[in-house]
Each structure stands twice: as structure tokens, then as C-alpha cells.
Design a protein around this motif. Structure first.
Motif, PDB file in Angstrom:
ATOM      1  N   GLY A 455       0.792  -1.222   0.000  1.00  0.00           N
ATOM      2  CA  GLY A 455       0.000   0.000   0.000  1.00  0.00           C
ATOM      3  C   GLY A 455       0.816   1.259   0.000  1.00  0.00           C
ATOM      4  O   GLY A 455       0.302   2.333   0.346  1.00  0.00           O
ATOM      5  N   ALA A 456       2.076   1.173  -0.360  1.00  0.00           N
ATOM      6  CA  ALA A 456       2.941   2.353  -0.252  1.00  0.00           C
ATOM      7  C   ALA A 456       3.698   2.607  -1.539  1.00  0.00           C
ATOM      8  O   ALA A 456       4.806   3.115  -1.517  1.00  0.00           O
ATOM      9  N   GLY A 457       3.135   2.261  -2.672  1.00  0.00           N
ATOM     10  CA  GLY A 457       3.828   2.467  -3.938  1.00  0.00           C
ATOM     11  C   GLY A 457       3.555   3.830  -4.543  1.00  0.00           C
ATOM     12  O   GLY A 457       2.897   4.691  -3.947  1.00  0.00           O
ATOM     13  N   ASN A 458       4.076   4.012  -5.753  1.00  0.00           N
ATOM     14  CA  ASN A 458       3.867   5.266  -6.476  1.00  0.00           C
ATOM     15  C   ASN A 458       2.389   5.417  -6.826  1.00  0.00           C
ATOM     16  O   ASN A 458       1.804   4.532  -7.449  1.00  0.00           O
ATOM     17  N   PRO A 459       1.765   6.533  -6.443  1.00  0.00           N
ATOM     18  CA  PRO A 459       0.316   6.666  -6.648  1.00  0.00           C
ATOM     19  C   PRO A 459      -0.063   6.786  -8.120  1.00  0.00           C
ATOM     20  O   PRO A 459      -1.243   6.638  -8.462  1.00  0.00           O
ATOM     21  N   TYR A 460       0.902   7.068  -8.998  1.00  0.00           N
ATOM     22  CA  TYR A 460       0.593   7.235 -10.429  1.00  0.00           C
ATOM     23  C   TYR A 460       0.826   5.951 -11.225  1.00  0.00           C
ATOM     24  O   TYR A 460       0.567   5.909 -12.427  1.00  0.00           O
TER      25      TYR A 460
END
Length: 977
Positions: A455-460
Motif C-alpha cells: 500500500g505504499a507504492g507510487n500513486p501514479y
């Protein structure tokens, strides 16, 4: 002491004072009945007429020669050579032949050289009347002479070395005829320069002499006969940057083409280049130059020169401002599109592009049928670009010609302290800056986690899993390296004579500082963190065709400018005496005895490669001897031995960290006929390891190489840097040649020289992959784990690729030169051919390896072609002049890492054309246009492009034999006041 003066007609008190001075000087010379009838041993090489008169004065025991012509063409015309036991009149016949000048004896104490009456034809011999076409005048009034300058010339190579080695001279007239804007451009007209790298080959913009193809650190560079230290921006190459000195400040360049230079140093493996600065300016002069190439590289130059010429002082100063604009790869098709498949080569375009590309770690990208996809345009998704990556030609951002600005001041002065002592001084100040551009910052193969990763990856990231991104950060300007350097060099010297002996004492100081600055670089670690940041405001978006983030975010990733400092400094105290020591039936034995002490200091403050600060002290002594065995006096008793002369030299050097080294040279000159001579010379030389090579800190870095012994890609620790255990590079050279210079109105001069140089113990940094391919020879530099499998070596851990003595070069060839200079009704013509043929160039890159002959084989180290030729034709008639030059390179085999590819790089002939107009001569000396000259010209007139070559790799051409700048043009305007 040399007694050569120039003057013009005047009257009045000043003239009478000068007349008295000249008469006083005349009484110190031999009486006319002795001077005119006496035979002197003359050895005047082929040179300009003014230099030949200088030599006549010096070699005739200081005979006073009054030179009264102001014609630059007559002054710079080539004459000679003149050798043998001759009278002054006989020498004058040769020097003044095919000119509008005559000579006469004045008051039985001096010789006047001045224009002949207009009735005299251009081909009348100087022997027409007495020693010229001018009658002897007992009522000649010396008071009508007012000296413009008294020439006290420095010691050129041919004087001080007492060498029979071949020397090539390019004087001011030659430099003007070439129209070359820089000294590296001048070397393209020298066939012995095996190859020339273009301005953009090195990010510093430095260019070096590459004589015989032996490397830039093997040519000894002198300025006014004194050593020049390696440039501060070139410590790693241990070479002098020729772009430091403006060609407008140069009077002539002398090339000694073998190592016979004991007076200058034993490290001249590839020869000696002596750059002689201008020491006389008759009138204040302003020069403007503008030029350029298609798409950029504009040249703007402003030069002001002035001189002061008094009875006992002569000085000259030259101010030069030179600015050259950049030329980017975008302006040339070869770098604008690096898909070389159109030439039968490879596609060298990069996946690092803008917009970028996305790749899967394993298999295909989620939801797509391909492992790679280009970032789509706005409004589209990745399904439209699956399997269709963006490709970028990165060299379109790179400098073909760096931007550069140089400001230079040169000053020389000569003061006659007494009739037997002269003081000279030199000052050279250079402030230079250059900027080299490359592509904007790259993000190569960067992992970008998806939002599904804890749940902590690049939001794009639209793929929900970790993918690889390649992106060119065009949001930033191109990366650049700027070099700003300042150099101050001064020399003070005393010269004098004691009887027939000459002596000199000199002191030299040189100090150069250079700062390199890297701009527009990105902190890649910070960029990786921003690619993984889950906060949309702090995360980079490489999945969009637009900007990757806000201006504030992008600005936070920029690194501050990184500056590195380098310096090269030194001082030298030297002295020598020259003169006869004994008389033989064939003439006097002449010797040069001298010594020097010098200190060299180099410093580097480099964050990446480490820093060092070291000094070297050198003490040296040298002796050279010229022994005439046979002369013209004995030719009747010894047929076929009109002249036979032995020369020998030895030099002793003591280096503070290397100890003592002794090297010697010998030569023999045989003249069986007045017009024909044979010369043979040979010697040994060495180059000590530079301070950079010895003391550059050793650094270790992580790297990857292909391990051929295990067939795998291995992560290793790679060690680079200097090596304090290096030995000197050694070499032996041999030259044998003939010279044919017939007594002809065409002034023919033909020479051919066979030469050989065998160099050993080269200092190199062997590439890791080459070491692994020859692992048995480098076991002490390759570390592996103990073997756990029978017949298979252990895992590779580290490689030491620091500098090492390894290999050598054995090369041989022939230099050919043919030149004529003659006057016809259509004008003066000067055709010239220079050609160099390489018989072999065998190099060894690793111990025990069989030598590889590199002749006609493309090489990343510099291609050696079997022929290199330069043909030129100069023409001048009155106010008009023209020069046509053809530079020829033959075809040769393309190769990659020494392996032929089957491609042939085509032969090429580049034509250069220049025209000149002397408006002052055209409209008369009294016109307001007096002293105004115009030149226009172009190099590579037909805009020939470099042929495609695999040896250039991503560049697509062989940068040692071609350049992307292509056709250049220029206009030059000069006004004397």
C-alpha cells in the motif's frame, strides 16, 4: 653578435646619429677586403629571406646587414638552403635570387639589402653588379637610414640542437595562408600528425598534438624554445592543450620530427613542437575575424597588436579575444537520428527518452501483451503503445563544438644592454572558459513500485506492481561541464657573446589554475525515493507525457553545482653556452653545454576521483657536439665527400622520485654534391610517469563485468587510479633521409626521410574486460574466491585496473616533402606536397600478446592510415592572393575492438580555399585604405560529411579522421595604422 637592422630613408639629426651608430658598429666587423674575400662556413637551412639574412649576419662573425625593404612578400619568401665554405657575396646571390632586391657594400664595413631599380627584371641574378644589381657607392650616406627594428631572435630548434634531424617550419606567411583559426587546425596541414581529434571529443575542449600517432603525452611542446607544462585541464592526459595559445600571437612553429633534442629534454618520444611568439610588430594593427559552420560554431575574434622599435629596445604586445559558439548534435543528421541501420549499422537510439518507457520485471506488463510500452500521449492508455517503445537519439543534445571564450595577452621585449649583452622578457596570460553540453539527466532502469506493494507504492503507477522506467528528464536543461582556467607564464633571460661564444641564462615561471563545474545534475537517490513516495505531492509521475512533478519538487532534486579544481605550476632556471672548441681542417668543432633545474607541481581537488598534491624536482645537464669531418675545402682531394658532419648529444636528468637517467643522440650529414645531401640520426628517449599517473588516489567502486571463465555477469569491486611503482616509458628512434635542393629559379626543395620509433613500457589503464580475456597475464590484479568446482574458477570478486606499464608501439614510415617557390608574369606560385606513409604501426596492449599491426585498421585509440597527404598551391600577384589546399585520407578497414567488421571506410579528399586582397597595395600607399587587407575562405568547401563507421560506436563515425563540424567559412579583416 647578430647585426641585422631594417630601416627607411630619412633626414635630419636622427639620421646623422644613426649613421654614426652604424659606422661604429661597422668598425667592429672585418674590413671589406677581408669580409668580401673571406670564406665562412655557412649552414643556412631553407627558411624565410629575412631569417636567412639574420643567419648570414650571425655566421659571418656579426657582419652588419642593413635590410631596407618593407615588402612582406619578399621578407617571407623561402630561400636556401645554403651550406659550405662561401663568401658573403656568394650567399647573397642565393638569398636574393628571384627577388626585386639587390645588395651592395657600404663604407667597406656593412652590406645594404634594398629594392633594385624598376628596370631590373625579376629573374636577374643578384650577381649582376658586384654582389647585387646595385652599384657600390662610396658616397652612400648612412644617415638616411632610420632603424625600424633591430632583430635579436631567440634560439630556434635548428640552432641550439646542432641536429641533422628533419625540421618542418611554418612561419607567419604559412599560418596566414592556411586561414586556420586555432593551432589544432594548423596541425591538420602537417602530414606527420597521424590524426586530429575534433573540439568536442573531450568535454574540456582540449586538443593535443598526435605526432606519429604515439599519444598526446609523447610530443614535447616548447614556447619560444622553453618547455610548456601539461595544461591544468589535461592532467590526466599529461599533455599541453594547443587551444590555449591563439594563432594570431604566433610568429612561426618549428617541428622537430624525431627525439634528437638533448637540449630540451629526453621525453620527446614523438618529436618537438616549438611555438615561437610574435616578437615584432611594425605598425599598430587591428584584426577582425568572423566565421562559422552551418547551424552554429560561430567564430568572433578581435586582435590588437602593437610594437615599439628603438635603437636599443624592441617590443611587441598582442591582445586577442576569441569567442566560438556551440554546435549541437541536433544540427547534424548523424547525431539527430542515431538509427544507423540506414547505413548498414546498428540502431543506437536509447530507451531513455521523453516521454519514457515502462518495462515489466518478469514477463509482460500487467494487462498488456508485451513486456514494454511507451508512455502514451495525453488522453491515451498503454494499450495503444504496447510493444512500441519510444527511442531517443541522445547525442542530439551533445556538443559537436563546445562554447568557448578566450582572452589572451602576449608580450615580448628585447633590450640591448651593451654591444655584447641583450636582455629579453616574455609574458603570456590566458583566461579561457568553455562549456560542453550533454543530454539532460537520465533515469535509467529505475524501479517504480505499484500501490499494491504494501500500500505504499507510487500513486501514479497504473500497473499496481513494480515496473522499470526509463525516462529522460527534459524538465531540466541539458547537463553541462564548464571549465574556467587562468594561466600566467613569464620568462626573463640574458643573452650575450664572448668572442665567438654565445651564452644565455633564463628564468621561467608558469602557473595555471582550472576549475571544472558540473551543472544541471540530479540527485538520483532522491529521485528513486520520489519515485517510491506514496504522497502525490511528493511523488514523481513517469507515466505521464507531461512534466513529472511540480516545479518545487523538480527543483528539490537538483544537486548544487559540483566544482573540481586542478592546477599545473612550475619554474625553471636554465643556461647554456655555444661556440667553437677546436679547429679541424674541415672547420671548427662546435659545442653546446648547458644545464637546468626545474620544479613541477600538480594538484587536483576532485570529489569523484580523489585529490592529490605533489611536486617533482628535476636537475639536468646536456652537451651537444658538431664535428665537421670533411668540408668544401677538401672536395678536390676527397671526391664525393663535399661535406661530412657528425653530431652527437647526451643528456643527464635526475628526477627526485625516479633517480638518474642518461640518454644520447647521434647524427651524420653527408653532402656528396652541392644540391644533394644525406642525413642519418638516431637516439634514445624516455618519458617519466606523470605526477597524475603516479599519485592519483586509488578508488574502489562497484561495477559489473562479464566473466568469460564462468559465463556469467559478475558484480565486482573495480579499483582505479594511479600507481606509485610505474617505470618510465622508453623509446629508440632512427631517421635516414635525403634532401635535394638544386640551384634553380624555381627554388625546388625535395626531401624524403625514413623513420622508425620503438616505444616500450607504455603507461595505460587496461580495461577490465581485456584483463579477463588474458587472465593468466594479470593474476596479481584479479581476485577470485577459492574454487569449489573442479575445472571451474571461483567467483570473481575484484579487479585492479589502476595504471600499469604494459605493451608498446613499433612504428616506421616515410615522410615526403616537395616544394617550389617561383615568380612568373602571372604572379608568384608556391606549390607544396607533404605526405607521410606508414609502413607499420605494431602495438601490444597486454604482456606476451602478439603485436597487432594497426595500419589501415580503424581503432578507438586513433586510426593509423597508410597514407596521409596535403597538397597546396599558393598564388600571389600584386594585391591579390589565393590558396587551394587538398587534404587526402585513403580508404581503410572498419573495426570494433580491433576486429574487422567487413566494412570499408571510404577515402576522402577535403578541399580548402582562401582568397586575399591587399586594398592598400591596390589603391596605393597614400590611400586611406593603406594597410587594409581582406581574407575570405572556407575549409571543406564541398561540405563533405564523415563516412559512417562502426568504430565510432554510438557516434557513428571515426572521430580521429573526421569531424561533424563539416564546412566552415570565415572572413578576416586587418588594418594597420
Amino acid at each position: 653578435m647578430t647585426q641585422l637592422c631594417r630601416g627607411r630613408s630619412v633626414s635630419g639629426e636622427a639620421g646623422r646619429l644613426l649613421g654614426a651608430l652604424l659606422l661604429m658598429l661597422a668598425f667592429s666587423t672585418p674590413a671589406a677586403d677581408q669580409a668580401r674575400s673571406r670564406q665562412y662556413e655557412f649552414d643556412i637551412p631553407r627558411t624565410t629571406r629575412l631569417m636567412a639574412l639574420h643567419e648570414l649576419s650571425r655566421q659571418a662573425d656579426g657582419l652588419v646587414v642593413a635590410y631596407l625593404s618593407s615588402d612582406d612578400v619578399e621578407e617571407r619568401s623561402l630561400v636556401g638552403p645554403v651550406k659550405g665554405w662561401l663568401t658573403v657575396d656568394e650567399v647573397l646571390r642565393v638569398i636574393l635570387r628571384a627577388s626585386q632586391l639587390g645588395s651592395r657594400w657600404i663604407e667597406d664595413t656593412m652590406v645594404s639589402v634594398e629594392p633594385r631599380p624598376e628596370s631590373a627584371g625579376p629573374f636577374e641574378s643578384a650577381a649582376g653588379l658586384a654582389a647585387g644589381t646595385l652599384p657600390h657607392s662610396s658616397d652612400f650616406d648612412p644617415s638616411r637610414l632610420e632603424p625600424e627594428e633591430i632583430l635579436v631572435l631567440g634560439w630556434p630548434i635548428r640552432d641550439l640542437t646542432l641536429s641533422v634531424s628533419p625540421v618542418v617550419l611554418m612561419d607567419r606567411d604559412d599560418l596566414d595562408a592556411m586561414g586556420a583559426p586555432t593551432l589544432p587546425d594548423v596541425l591538420r596541414y602537417l602530414s606527420q600528425s597521424a590524426y586530429s581529434r575534433p573540439e568536442g571529443y573531450r568535454s574540456s575542449g582540449a586538443q593535443y598534438a598526435e605526432l606519429r600517432g604515439l599519444g598526446p603525452d609523447t610530443a614535447l611542446i616548447l614556447i619560444n624554445g622553453r618547455r610548456a607544462l601539461p595544461s591544468a585541464n589535461s592532467l590526466s592526459s599529461s599533455a599541453f592543450d594547443l587551444n590555449t595559445i591563439p594563432v594570431t600571437a604566433v610568429e612561426r612553429i618549428e617541428f622537430l620530427l624525431d627525439s634528437g633534442a638533448a637540449a630540451y629534454g629526453s621525453d620527446a618520444i614523438g618529436g618537438v613542437i616549438n611555438i615561437v611568439l610574435r616578437d615584432k610588430v611594425s605598425k599598430p594593427t587591428v584584426e577582425l575575424r568572423y566565421g562559422g559552420a552551418d547551424g552554429g560554431a560561430q567564430q568572433e575574434r578581435v586582435t590588437f597588436s602593437a610594437g615599439l622599435n628603438k635603437d636599443r629596445f624592441q617590443g611587441a604586445v598582442v591582445f586577442d579575444y576569441f569567442d566560438i559558439g556551440g554546435l549541437l548534435g541536433e544540427q547534424r543528421d548523424l547525431w539527430r537520428d542515431q538509427d544507423f541501420r540506414r547505413y548498414g549499422g546498428r540502431d543506437h537510439r536509447s530507451l531513455v527518452s521523453s516521454p519514457g518507457n515502462v518495462s515489466a520485471l518478469i514477463g509482460n506488463l500487467p494487462g498488456l501483451s508485451s513486456p514494454i510500452a511507451a508512455v502514451p500521449p495525453a488522453g491515451s492508455d498503454f494499450s495503444t503503445t504496447a510493444g512500441q517503445p519510444n527511442l531517443e537519439s541522445l547525442l542530439r543534445y551533445s556538443s559537436i563544438v563546445p562554447e568557448a571564450t578566450r582572452r589572451t595577452v602576449t608580450a615580448t621585449g628585447t633590450a640591448r644592454l651593451t654591444d655584447r649583452m641583450t636582455a629579453t622578457g616574455e609574458l603570456l596570460y590566458v583566461n579561457r572558459d568553455s562549456t560542453y553540453y550533454v543530454a539532460p539527466q537520465l533515469l535509467p532502469s529505475m524501479p517504480v513500485p505499484g500501490s499494491s506493494v504494501l500500500g505504499a507504492g507510487n500513486p501514479y503507477n497504473p500497473f499496481g506492481t513494480t515496473v522499470i522506467v526509463n525516462r529522460l528528464l527534459t524538465e531540466y536543461p541539458s547537463q553541462s561541464q564548464s571549465v574556467d582556467s587562468q594561466w600566467l607564464r613569464w620568462v626573463a633571460a640574458l643573452h650575450g657573446d664572448w668572442g665567438r661564444w654565445n651564452w644565455e641564462l633564463s628564468a621561467l615561471r608558469s602557473d595555471e589554475q582550472a576549475t571544472t563545474t558540473l551543472d544541471n545534475t540530479v540527485d538520483l537517490l532522491a529521485a528513486m525515493r520520489a519515485l517510491a513516495n506514496p504522497d502525490p505531492a511528493l511523488a514523481l509521475n513517469p507515466f505521464s507525457s507531461g512534466p513529472m512533478g511540480s516545479k518545487a519538487l523538480l527543483d528539490s532534486l537538483l544537486l548544487p553545482s559540483v566544482a573540481n579544481e586542478f592546477s599545473s605550476a612550475g619554474q625553471q632556471f636554465a643556461g647554456f653556452v655555444q661556440g667553437p672548441v677546436w679547429s679541424l681542417p674541415a672547420g671548427p668543432i662546435t659545442t653546446v653545454l648547458g644545464g637546468e633545474w626545474r620544479s613541477e607541481k600538480m594538484r587536483a581537488a576532485n570529489g569523484a576521483a580523489g585529490s592529490f598534491d605533489h611536486q617533482r624536482n628535476i636537475s639536468a645537464g646536456f652537451a651537444q657536439l658538431r664535428v665537421p669531418l670533411v668540408s668544401d675545402r677538401l672536395r678536390e682531394t676527397l671526391p664525393g665527400l663535399r661535406e661530412l658532419t657528425l653530431t652527437a648529444g647526451t643528456r643527464w636528468d635526475h628526477y627526485s622520485e625516479l633517480g638518474r637517467v642518461v640518454r644520447s643522440q647521434m647524427g651524420l650529414s653527408w653532402k656528396p654534391h652541392r644540391d644533394f645531401s644525406v642525413r642519418v640520426s638516431g637516439g634514445s628517449s624516455f618519458r617519466p610517469p606523470s605526477l597524475y599517473e603516479l599519485y592519483l588516489p586509488r578508488i574502489s567502486t562497484a561495477s559489473r563485468v562479464t566473466d568469460p571463465a564462468r559465463g556469467e555477469l559478475a558484480p565486482i569491486t573495480l579499483t582505479l587510479g594511479g600507481n606509485g611503482e610505474l617505470d618510465p616509458v622508453t623509446a629508440r628512434s632512427f631517421t635516414a633521409g635525403v634532401v635535394f635542393s638544386p640551384d634553380s629559379a624555381l627554388n625546388w626543395n625535395v626531401s624524403a626521410d625514413w623513420w622508425r620509433i620503438d616505444m616500450k613500457n607504455r603507461v595505460v589503464s587496461v580495461p577490465p574486460q581485456l584483463m579477463l580475456a588474458n587472465e593468466a597475464l594479470f593474476r596479481d590484479r584479479i581476485v577470485r574466491d577459492p574454487s569449489t568446482e573442479e575445472g571451474r574458477p571461483g567467483v570473481l570478486r575484484s579487479i585492479d585496473s589502476s595504471r600499469i606499464n604494459v605493451g608498446g608501439v613499433d612504428t616506421a614510415g616515410v615522410d615526403l616533402a616537395v616544394k617550389a617557390d617561383f615568380l612568373t608574369e602571372l604572379g608568384r606560385f608556391t606549390p607544396e606536397l607533404q605526405a607521410t606513409w606508414f609502413d607499420r604501426f605494431e602495438s601490444t596492449d597486454v604482456p606476451g600478446q602478439a603485436p597487432v599491426d594497426r595500419v589501415d585498421l580503424a581503432s578507438e585509440l586513433g586510426s593509423i592510415l597508410d597514407w596521409r597527404a596535403v597538397l597546396s598551391l599558393r598564388w600571389r600577384r600584386g594585391a591579390l592572393g589565393a590558396v587551394l589546399a587538398a587534404r587526402y585520407t585513403p580508404s581503410y578497414d572498419d573495426a570494433v575492438a580491433g576486429v574487422r567488421t567487413g566494412r570499408t571506410i571510404a577515402a576522402q579528399t577535403l578541399l580548402d580555399l582562401q582568397g586575399s586582397l591587399d586594398l592598400g597595395a591596390l589603391y596605393g600607399g597614400q590611400s586611406r585604405l593603406g594597410g587594409l587587407k581582406l581574407w575570405v575562405g572556407a575549409a571543406n568547401v564541398f561540405d563533405e560529411q564523415p563516412g559512417f563507421a562502426d568504430v565510432g560506436d554510438v557516434a557513428g563515425f571515426d572521430s580521429s579522421q573526421s569531424e561533424l563540424k563539416q564546412r566552415t567559412y570565415y572572413m578576416r579583416l586587418e588594418k594597420q595604422f
